[in-house]
Design a protein around this motif. Structure first.
Motif, short mmCIF file in Angstrom:
data_model
loop_
_atom_site.label_atom_id
_atom_site.label_comp_id
_atom_site.label_asym_id
_atom_site.label_seq_id
_atom_site.Cartn_x
_atom_site.Cartn_y
_atom_site.Cartn_z
N LEU A 126 0.84 -1.20 0.00
CA LEU A 126 0.00 0.00 0.00
C LEU A 126 0.87 1.25 0.00
O LEU A 126 0.47 2.31 -0.48
N ASP A 161 -8.80 -1.70 -3.96
CA ASP A 161 -8.89 -0.35 -3.43
C ASP A 161 -9.66 -0.37 -2.11
O ASP A 161 -10.60 -1.18 -1.95
N TYR A 221 -9.32 -7.07 2.53
CA TYR A 221 -8.33 -6.03 2.22
C TYR A 221 -6.91 -6.48 2.50
O TYR A 221 -5.99 -6.20 1.71
#
Length: 526
Positions: free
Chosen positions: A110, A389, A378
């Motif tokens: 990320l 996303d 996630y």
């Protein structure tokens, strides 16, 4: 009480790696002393956009929202990254993430670097994580209630109840003393609140935290000698951009030698004799503590009017949080209704094999906590190569979970329609699909509408769980604002009232739909 009244006034207007994680000495990197400030020309693959993860809800002085202008993200580590990134040939981009998920964020790529010092400790290291050389060395500071007897140091904490932060180096140090009754907390705000209430006798936190969250409080005071030796570093994923590790260490060392790091620490009032000894800098103060003074001035309202103005300043953040919450909730509800309808029709009309598969999904998803689903989608899926996303991940998690509940509501609606209506439609030369679309589903919709509206109210509230993702919805916004102003009470009442206002129309819709459905069923009943 004053903050509560101010909040209500504003609401009224609004409703209008492990081996490298060990401590490193500056002397080990003396060979960097001759390096220039510009990035090494041999290093050509350092990312031009240098993303660094941190948690703006961690509070001052690390990364936080400016109390005078909550749209700005400021802090010690923001200033350090603003100096480091150009030396590495990149532009710094801050990426918000929960402090306990910072290392996980490195694993999912990320961002390239992780800061927010309280989270970056050897205990959080993983085999795939490296730590830079330290950019700051500090200690644990004892804080007590003003007027209480002084405590000399670590030995003076014997037989006392002491509070500190979870998963911190101070917690590890204190846990080695069996005579200390240790209580750990998620946030410094909670630690100092319990100290002032008398729930604990003292607290020991990192010196920077004590400076910003205890020193300005007239009910608290510092006492005792420094405890331990704590080093802050920057984490990065091992093996990704291998040249970045050496370049990062070079840049940190250069900052310590050319005075830029010293000036940043002086601005934030965090230069200490321990740091002076660490980098061999005995000079007097090199910059005024302007950042510290600004923080104290902006975060400490002195009149009722200034408190109201403080609430007004963060209203734009609240509005953006509300919009993001509604966006997540509406998209997730659409996904839940579509998937729920497919599951319901499959269970009723799909035959034994498909029906059992649909039932297994419904039973399985209803038995799994929603937070687990959010975290798995996630942070878990990237291990198999699927990186989503944050918004998509949040919508997908809520949609998949609520689809199971919607499926049961729709199935109940389908079962409530007399079977002879399907048979009559088929007699009229309709196919089963045409009968389902034109006869059964329109009538079932009347029955399904009330529980759907109630489910949407629940989904709006459960959307707060996506605050564990790098997603600034209403709950995460509340956390950031509360930490910035040390005001969980007044801000909490304001945010709770906003959730209530968002939900109330759908509560009324559910009641109206029940009346409407009752009238419709009176015509359907045989």
């Amino acid at each position: 009480m004053r903050s509560v009244i101010a909040g209500l006034l504003v609401l009224a207007g609004f409703l209008g790696g492990a081996d490298t994680a060990r401590a490193l000495d500056w002397s080990s990197f003396s060979f960097f002393a001759t390096r220039a400030q510009a990035p090494d020309p041999a290093i050509t693959t350092v990312p031009r956009i240098l993303r660094y993860g941190g948690d703006s809800a961690a509070g001052a002085p690390f990364i936080f929202k400016d109390p005078a202008n909550p749209s700005r993200t400021v802090g010690l580590e923001v200033d350090i990254m603003a100096q480091l990134a150009p030396r590495l040939g990149g532009m710094p981009i801050f990426v918000q993430n929960r402090f306990d998920m910072l290392i996980a964020g490195l694993g999912t790529e990320l961002y390239e670097l992780a800061v927010t010092a309280p989270a970056i400790t050897p205990d959080t290291a993983a085999p795939t994580v490296n730590f830079s050389i330290p950019y700051y060395t500090t200690f644990g500071q004892i804080v007590i209630r003003r007027g209480d007897p002084a405590i000399a140091g670590l030995k003076g904490l014997k037989d006392k109840t002491v509070g500190t932060l979870k998963a911190s180096q101070i917690a590890e140090i204190l846990s080695r003393s069996p005579d200390i009754v240790l209580k750990t907390y998620d946030t410094a705000t909670e630690v100092f609140a319990d100290l002032k209430r008398g729930e604990i006798d003292a607290t020991v936190v990192d010196f920077p935290i004590a400076v910003y969250q205890a020193r300005p409080d007239r009910a608290l005071q510092f006492t005792g000698d420094p405890i331990g030796r704590i080093q802050y570093a920057i984490a990065l994923k091992r093996g990704t951009h291998p040249e970045l590790y050496g370049a990062l260490n070079t840049a940190i060392y250069a900052m310590s030698q050319d005075g830029s790091l010293r000036r940043i620490l002086d601005r934030w009032a965090l230069w200490t004799p321990m740091m002076a000894q660490e980098v061999d800098d005995k000079r007097p103060m090199q910059a005024e503590p302007s950042a510290y003074e600004h923080y104290v001035e902006a975060s400490t309202p002195r009149t009722f009017v200034s408190e109201v103005e403080r609430y007004v300043r963060f209203l734009p953040q609240i509005v953006r949080g509300v919009i993001r919450t509604l966006e997540v909730s509406l998209l997730a509800m659409v996904a839940a209704m579509v998937l729920g309808a497919v599951l319901a029709v499959t269970r009723v009309y799909g035959g034994p094999v498909l029906g059992r598969a649909a039932r297994a999904y419904v039973d399985g998803m209803r038995g799994i906590p929603l937070l687990i689903v959010v975290l798995f989608i996630y942070y878990g899926l990237p291990t198999v190569g699927l990186q989503l996303d944050p918004l998509v991940a949040g919508v997908l998690a809520l949609g998949l979970s609520y689809a199971a509940w919607m499926a049961e509501n729709i199935r109940a609606g389908l079962r409530a329609i007399p079977r002879d209506q399907m048979e009559a439609a088929i007699v009229l030369n309709m196919t089963e699909f045409q009968a389902l679309r034109n006869v059964i589903l329109p009538q079932a919709a009347r029955i399904v509408l009330p529980p759907t509206a109630r489910n949407f109210v629940s989904l709006i509230k459960d959307s707060s769980l996506v605050s564990v993702l790098p997603l600034l919805e209403l709950t995460k916004t509340y956390q950031q604002i509360s930490v910035t102003y040390s005001d969980y009470f007044g801000t909490g009442l304001l945010v709770a009232a906003i959730y209530l206002v968002i939900s109330l129309p759908f509560v009324r819709l559910a009641k109206w739909a029940e009346i409407y459905a009752g009238r419709g069923m009176s015509r359907v009943a045989p």
